[in-house]
Design a protein around this motif. Structure first.
Motif, PDB file in Angstrom:
ATOM      1  N   ALA A  15       0.843  -1.192   0.000  1.00  0.00           N
ATOM      2  CA  ALA A  15       0.000   0.000   0.000  1.00  0.00           C
ATOM      3  C   ALA A  15       0.873   1.235   0.000  1.00  0.00           C
ATOM      4  CB  ALA A  15      -0.875   0.001   1.261  1.00  0.00           C
ATOM      5  N   ARG A  17       2.010   4.805   1.447  1.00  0.00           N
ATOM      6  CA  ARG A  17       2.011   5.466   2.747  1.00  0.00           C
ATOM      7  C   ARG A  17       1.106   6.686   2.637  1.00  0.00           C
ATOM      8  NH1 ARG A  17       7.758   5.498   4.820  1.00  0.00           N
ATOM      9  NH2 ARG A  17       8.162   3.360   5.463  1.00  0.00           N
ATOM     10  N   GLN A  20       1.276   9.532  -0.226  1.00  0.00           N
ATOM     11  CA  GLN A  20       2.030   9.161  -1.425  1.00  0.00           C
ATOM     12  C   GLN A  20       1.159   9.066  -2.676  1.00  0.00           C
ATOM     13  OE1 GLN A  20       3.970   5.491  -0.238  1.00  0.00           O
ATOM     14  NE2 GLN A  20       5.972   6.488  -0.191  1.00  0.00           N
ATOM     15  N   GLY A  40      11.732  10.596   5.819  1.00  0.00           N
ATOM     16  CA  GLY A  40      11.290   9.231   6.077  1.00  0.00           C
ATOM     17  C   GLY A  40       9.855   8.972   5.652  1.00  0.00           C
ATOM     18  N   GLY A  42       8.774   8.842   2.717  1.00  0.00           N
ATOM     19  CA  GLY A  42       8.735   8.053   1.485  1.00  0.00           C
ATOM     20  C   GLY A  42       8.677   8.919   0.243  1.00  0.00           C
ATOM     21  N   LYS A  43       9.515   9.940   0.196  1.00  0.00           N
ATOM     22  CA  LYS A  43       9.510  10.842  -0.950  1.00  0.00           C
ATOM     23  C   LYS A  43      10.048  10.168  -2.206  1.00  0.00           C
ATOM     24  CE  LYS A  43      11.732  14.031   1.376  1.00  0.00           C
ATOM     25  NZ  LYS A  43      11.324  13.690   2.742  1.00  0.00           N
ATOM     26  N   SER A  44      11.120   9.409  -2.056  1.00  0.00           N
ATOM     27  CA  SER A  44      11.771   8.869  -3.256  1.00  0.00           C
ATOM     28  C   SER A  44      10.793   8.103  -4.131  1.00  0.00           C
ATOM     29  CB  SER A  44      12.926   7.949  -2.890  1.00  0.00           C
ATOM     30  OG  SER A  44      13.491   8.305  -1.675  1.00  0.00           O
ATOM     31  N   ARG A 319      12.862   5.323   9.236  1.00  0.00           N
ATOM     32  CA  ARG A 319      12.275   5.520   7.908  1.00  0.00           C
ATOM     33  C   ARG A 319      11.659   4.258   7.358  1.00  0.00           C
ATOM     34  NH1 ARG A 319      15.754   9.335   4.009  1.00  0.00           N
ATOM     35  NH2 ARG A 319      16.550  10.720   5.591  1.00  0.00           N
TER      36      ARG A 319
HETATM   37  P1  ADP Z   1      12.393  10.244   2.484  1.00  0.00           P
HETATM   38  O1  ADP Z   1      11.037  10.833   2.404  1.00  0.00           O
HETATM   39  O2  ADP Z   1      13.091  10.600   3.741  1.00  0.00           O
HETATM   40  O3  ADP Z   1      13.224  10.477   1.253  1.00  0.00           O
HETATM   41  P2  ADP Z   1      12.528   7.549   1.635  1.00  0.00           P
HETATM   42  O4  ADP Z   1      12.065   7.816   0.290  1.00  0.00           O
HETATM   43  O5  ADP Z   1      13.977   7.262   1.836  1.00  0.00           O
HETATM   44  O6  ADP Z   1      12.130   8.711   2.610  1.00  0.00           O
HETATM   45  O7  ADP Z   1      11.668   6.367   2.225  1.00  0.00           O
HETATM   46  C1  ADP Z   1      11.877   5.913   3.541  1.00  0.00           C
HETATM   47  C2  ADP Z   1      11.665   4.418   3.659  1.00  0.00           C
HETATM   48  O8  ADP Z   1      10.301   4.088   3.479  1.00  0.00           O
HETATM   49  C3  ADP Z   1      12.434   3.616   2.636  1.00  0.00           C
HETATM   50  O9  ADP Z   1      13.054   2.537   3.304  1.00  0.00           O
HETATM   51  C4  ADP Z   1      11.360   3.115   1.693  1.00  0.00           C
HETATM   52  O10 ADP Z   1      11.715   1.861   1.157  1.00  0.00           O
HETATM   53  C5  ADP Z   1      10.152   3.014   2.605  1.00  0.00           C
HETATM   54  N1  ADP Z   1       8.863   3.172   1.900  1.00  0.00           N
HETATM   55  C6  ADP Z   1       8.530   4.145   1.032  1.00  0.00           C
HETATM   56  N2  ADP Z   1       7.257   3.984   0.591  1.00  0.00           N
HETATM   57  C7  ADP Z   1       6.764   2.890   1.216  1.00  0.00           C
HETATM   58  C8  ADP Z   1       5.487   2.198   1.195  1.00  0.00           C
HETATM   59  N3  ADP Z   1       4.469   2.630   0.435  1.00  0.00           N
HETATM   60  N4  ADP Z   1       5.353   1.111   1.987  1.00  0.00           N
HETATM   61  C9  ADP Z   1       6.375   0.688   2.748  1.00  0.00           C
HETATM   62  N5  ADP Z   1       7.581   1.283   2.817  1.00  0.00           N
HETATM   63  C10 ADP Z   1       7.793   2.374   2.072  1.00  0.00           C
END
Ligand code: ADP
Ligand code: ZN
Length: 678
Positions: A15, A17, A20, A40, A42-44, A319
């Motif tokens: 799912a 977050r 997202q 943390g 989940g921006k990437s 994260r």
């Molecule tokens: P930031 O927003 O700090 O850049 P990241 O993109 O590094 O955060 O994401 C943080 C962590 O969350 C990563 O380990 C990523 O794999 C995990 N993540 C991102 N989206 C999801 C999701 N939909 N479900 C589970 N884990 C997620």
């Protein structure tokens, strides 16, 4: 492929977050977007997934090489063609990136902003068919932040040149920074803006008044021995002394600050990224470069500078979504120091006023009487229920009506013309006989000795809370003397009351650290075994452990204990590519020896077609010598069976087209039955 399918198949997540999905949809639709999400959050994923759903290569501008390399590596592990053009590349790496660009197979191209300074890069990007631009850490365009990167100012030019949508991401939420981003990246035209999903429910929030701060930090770390953590300090010197104290206490710790050689800093960053259980004592300079999802705790040995900094810094913990803990220490000196920093800074007056406001929000949070998360998220415009995951939800504050006490304190300050600090004011309130009091005749003031109801320590707590609620501020021009603010006037006039908390300092002392576990005692040995397996693969890859699987995924494995490849595919974080690379090895840790599975069958793992495949296989075995076991042996290979399992609408002629006429005669009816009810 749809976003939901990409999410599961490529990234292995069930799912989105919070927040997202809307962002992903807007970015896929080609809108200009600005997304503000906590560290943390989940921006990437919000640009990586759209990059796969859209045409052309996505250019990702990101400020740090180490971070880019890790993301590229993570994407490749998930089976995505990604590359980076950085100064750290080997020649082969750069050649491979170019080849991918020319062939049009590269999906994501990471690039440092410095690259944009060369006209050649701009022209190259124009030629290769860029589909969109993603900007990570977009607040680096802001001149007033400490992350300012002048080359970020070229991104606007790049957007105009390529004329493609731009998606900007940052964790910095304040209105001034946002306005600067819109101005500089989007030429002032408001993009679709997303400011949601600020909650990070897995992070436990806690504050404590400083009381032997070194011991407080050591206790906190001792309860989390072996887990990766960060201790933020207000000064460079303190990073070193604290790291030493932690090492002496048997931890593995190192220090990090902006005054260190670039090379030394890089070593610490790499070690932290790759090792399990390292503690880094650092100033805020340790920040953007860290992209480690399994940081289990963050402690502040000193109060951060604003509520945004606080949230960004604690947001580096957890994260991966697994439980993480934080502790922020503070005291009156911290508040004084932070005010002074703002007053002495170079920012223009409006910016300084805003900075005081942001500090107020943080000190208010430190002195909060009810759920911290509620207090914090209200600042960011959300209105949640009490969280059940903060120190004040764990144990409610002991509150008393502080109106009279505050009025006494204000009166003591006003009657001495606001020329004194809390030490002298407390002496007056307590009726102390000091030289200073005698000299100035303060023993004849009406407030002299009126505060005997409280002792010195309690008065200190009251003054600290008054500063925390911004009722009094130290005045730099008067060498830190406390002066009343406008906020205090209603209380002084009797128009408002105020509640204060009695500090529970004594109760907190003397209790030994309680060891925190990430899973129940029963699952802990399995989790260790899974971590060991993960370390093995990480070492082979020469990368950080979480590239294989993150903590949250391992915890889920330890708790759910998948026994088959299908159950394994259902674990969050196990995408198709990772299932293929590591599924069997981790299953073996959990379930002992496992049967080899045909690669075709593995591709169907976790889907309904997987079960259909198994039944087709069984039916085929039954019928291999015909219904009576007397015919000539006949069999089908696994990829043919997989094709049958994936047939959309089942009829005899469709089956015959896949497996052949003769085979259909023998297996067709049985297969048809399986397909119709599967
Ligand atoms: P930031 O927003 O700090 O850049 P990241 O993109 O590094 O955060 O994401 C943080 C962590 O969350 C990563 O380990 C990523 O794999 C995990 N993540 C991102 N989206 C999801 C999701 N939909 N479900 C589970 N884990 C997620
Ligand atoms: Zn709470």
């Amino acid at each position: 492929m749809s976003a939901a399918v990409l999410l599961k198949d490529v990234f292995g997540f069930d799912a989105f977050r919070p927040g997202q999905q809307e962002i992903v949809e807007a970015v896929i639709a080609g809108e200009n977007t600005l997304a503000i999400m906590p560290t943390g959050g989940g921006k990437s994923l919000c640009f990586q997934l759209p990059a796969l759903a859209r045409n052309g290569v996505t250019v990702v501008i990101s400020p740090l090489i180490a971070l880019m390399r890790d993301q590229v590596r993570g994407l490749r592990e998930a089976g995505v063609e990604a590359g980076a053009l950085t100064s750290g590349n080997t020649e082969e790496e750069t050649d491979a990136v170019w080849a991918g660009l020319e062939a049009g197979t590269l999906r994501l191209l990471y690039m440092a902003p410095e690259r944009l300074a060369s006209g050649g890069t701009m022209q190259m990007l124009r030629r290769v068919g860029v589909g969109m631009i993603a900007v990570d850490e977009a607040h680096c365009v802001s001149q007033w932040g400490h992350d300012f990167r002048p080359d970020y100012l070229r991104i606007g030019e790049l957007r105009r040149l390529l004329d493609v949508p731009l998606a900007a991401f940052t964790a910095t939420a304040d209105a001034e920074t946002r306005a600067e981003i819109v101005q500089k990246l989007f030429d002032g035209v408001e993009p679709s803006t997303f400011l949601r999903g600020f909650d990070r429910p897995n992070i436990h929030l806690a504050f404590a008044v400083k009381d032997g701060p070194r011991a407080q930090i050591l206790n906190f770390a001792a309860a989390r021995k072996g887990q990766s953590g960060i201790v933020y300090t207000g000064t460079r010197a303190k990073t070193e002394t604290l790291a030493k104290a932690l090492n002496d206490a048997g931890h593995t710790a190192c220090h990090y600050h902006g005054g260190m050689e670039a090379e030394d800093r890089r070593i610490v960053e790499r070690r932290f990224q790759q090792e399990d259980g390292l503690i880094v004592c650092a100033t805020v300079a340790f920040g953007m470069g860290i992209d480690k999802p399994d940081i289990r705790w963050v402690a502040h040995a000193d109060l951060p500078k604003s509520i945004e900094s606080y949230y960004q810094e604690i947001g580096r913990a957890g994260r991966d979504g697994a439980p993480a803990e934080t502790l922020t220490l503070f005291g009156p000196d911290d508040i004084r120091y932070r005010r002074q920093q703002i007053d002495e800074g170079l920012a223009p007056p409006e910016r300084r006023a805003a900075d005081h406001g942001r500090l107020n929000a943080l000190t208010g949070l430190a002195e909060a009487l009810h759920c911290r998360r509620q207090n914090l998220l209200r600042y960011f415009g959300e209105d949640p229920q009490p969280c059940g995951n903060c120190d004040l939800c764990d144990k409610p504050a002991d509150i008393f009506d502080g109106t009279t006490a505050v009025r006494m304190a204000l009166s003591a300050a006003l009657r001495t013309d606001e020329w004194f600090g809390s030490g002298h004011l407390i002496d007056i309130l307590l009726g102390a006989k000091t030289e200073k009091i005698a000299q100035r005749g303060h023993d004849s003031l009406p407030t002299y000795g009126v505060g005997k109801e409280y002792d010195k320590r309690q008065w200190q707590a009251i003054f600290r809370q008054m500063m925390g609620h911004d009722l009094m501020r130290p005045d730099r021009e008067r060498h830190g003397a406390l002066r009343m603010t406008e906020h205090a006037r209603p209380i002084l006039r009797g128009e408002a009351t105020i509640q204060l908390r009695r500090d529970s300092i004594k109760a907190a002392k003397g209790t030994g650290p309680k060891i925190r576990q990430m899973v129940s005692e029963e699952d802990a040995p399995l989790l260790s075994a899974l971590k060991a397996k993960r370390r093995f693969f990480a070492e082979q890859l020469g990368g950080p452990a979480y590239i294989v699987f993150n903590d949250k995924t391992l915890i889920e494995m330890a708790e759910k204990r998948p026994m088959t490849i299908d159950q394994m595919a259902g674990i969050s974080g196990v995408g198709a590519k990772k299932l293929e690379s590591y599924g069997k090895a981790f299953l073996e840790v959990i379930a002992g020896a496992v049967e080899d599975v045909h690669p075709m069958r593995r591709k169907l793992a976790g889907r309904s077609e997987g079960a259909v495949f198994d039944r087709l296989l069984a039916a085929q075995a039954d019928l291999s010598r015909g219904p009576d076991g007397a015919d000539k042996p006949m069999s089908l290979n696994a990829s043919t069976l997989a094709k049958v399992a994936q047939l959309r609408s089942a009829d005899m002629s469709g089956i015959a087209r896949v497996i052949g006429e003769k085979q259909a005669e023998r297996f067709g009816p049985a297969f048809l039955e399986i397909l119709r009810d599967g």
